[in-house]
Design an enzyme around this catalytic site. Structure first.
Site, PDB file in Angstrom:
ATOM      1  CD  GLU A 120      -1.512  -2.289   2.238  1.00 59.95           C
ATOM      2  OE1 GLU A 120      -2.836  -2.986   2.664  1.00 59.95           O
ATOM      3  OE2 GLU A 120      -0.291  -2.803   1.959  1.00 59.95           O
ATOM      4  CB  CYS A 146      -1.887  -0.156   5.383  1.00 63.20           C
ATOM      5  SG  CYS A 146       0.448  -0.132   4.939  1.00 63.20           S
TER       6      CYS A 146
END
Length: 200
Positions: free
Chosen positions: A56, A88
């Site tokens: 991510e 994330c």
């Protein structure tokens, strides 16, 4: 654009609850499609977790490096093998808040540590911050297979049968995610009160 092998897709997007032998690591992969609102050709790519950088974060850094026109809107669709971890999730929310010309939608094949409170909070944070998180179904698996997989080599399996099985397995995962989105709802026959500080 680099493409996934068919075998990588089959193994890594596998959403069965239990793996059969021989066991293999379930990696974190993120496939993204960036589509300008003006109808220009979409940009596609994929990332996997690195030693010190989750997929991510690699994705966020890639989008930032593109120097996108902030006067134009973009639709970004991400297909992930695992839903984002709590860290994330915060990074994605901050990123979207700072780039309001991007509309981000996340589809995950599996839920990462879904029984742990930090991960549940991360998923609820995303959904409450205009970053919808959903579980991949047949349309998403088919789109990911069509656009991110190399189809040049002969296959050792039936892709349509694989997609049907992925869709069938996703139904229970979808129900699990819907329960997570509502705090306090019972999951798997007990309250989701397990504390977990695990991170990858």
């Amino acid at each position: 654009m680099a493409l996934l092998t068919a075998e990588t897709f089959r193994l890594q997007f596998n959403n069965k609850r239990r793996l059969r032998r021989p066991y293999y690591p379930r990696k974190a992969l993120l496939c993204y499609q960036l589509t300008p609102q003006n109808g220009s050709t979409p940009t596609r790519g994929y990332f996997e977790n690195k030693k010190k950088c989750h997929a991510e974060i690699c994705f966020i850094n890639e989008i930032k490096s593109m120097g996108l026109d902030e006067t134009q809107c973009y639709q970004v669709t991400c297909y992930l093998t695992w839903s984002p971890c709590s860290s994330c999730a915060w990074e994605l929310v901050d990123f979207i808040k700072a780039h309001d010309h991007l509309n981000l939608g996340i589809f995950a094949s599996r839920l990462y540590y879904h029984w742990c409170k930090p991960q549940q909070k991360g998923l609820r944070l995303l959904c409450g911050s205009q970053v919808p998180v959903e579980v991949m179904g047949f349309p998403e698996f088919a789109d990911c297979w069509e656009n991110f997989v190399d189809h040049e080599k002969p296959l050792s399996f039936n892709p349509y049968k694989m997609l049907e099985e992925l869709d069938k397995n996703s139904r229970a995962i979808k129900r699990r995610l819907e329960r997570i989105k509502i705090p306090g709802v019972r999951a798997q026959g007990r309250y989701m009160d397990i504390l977990c500080d695990a991170e990858v």
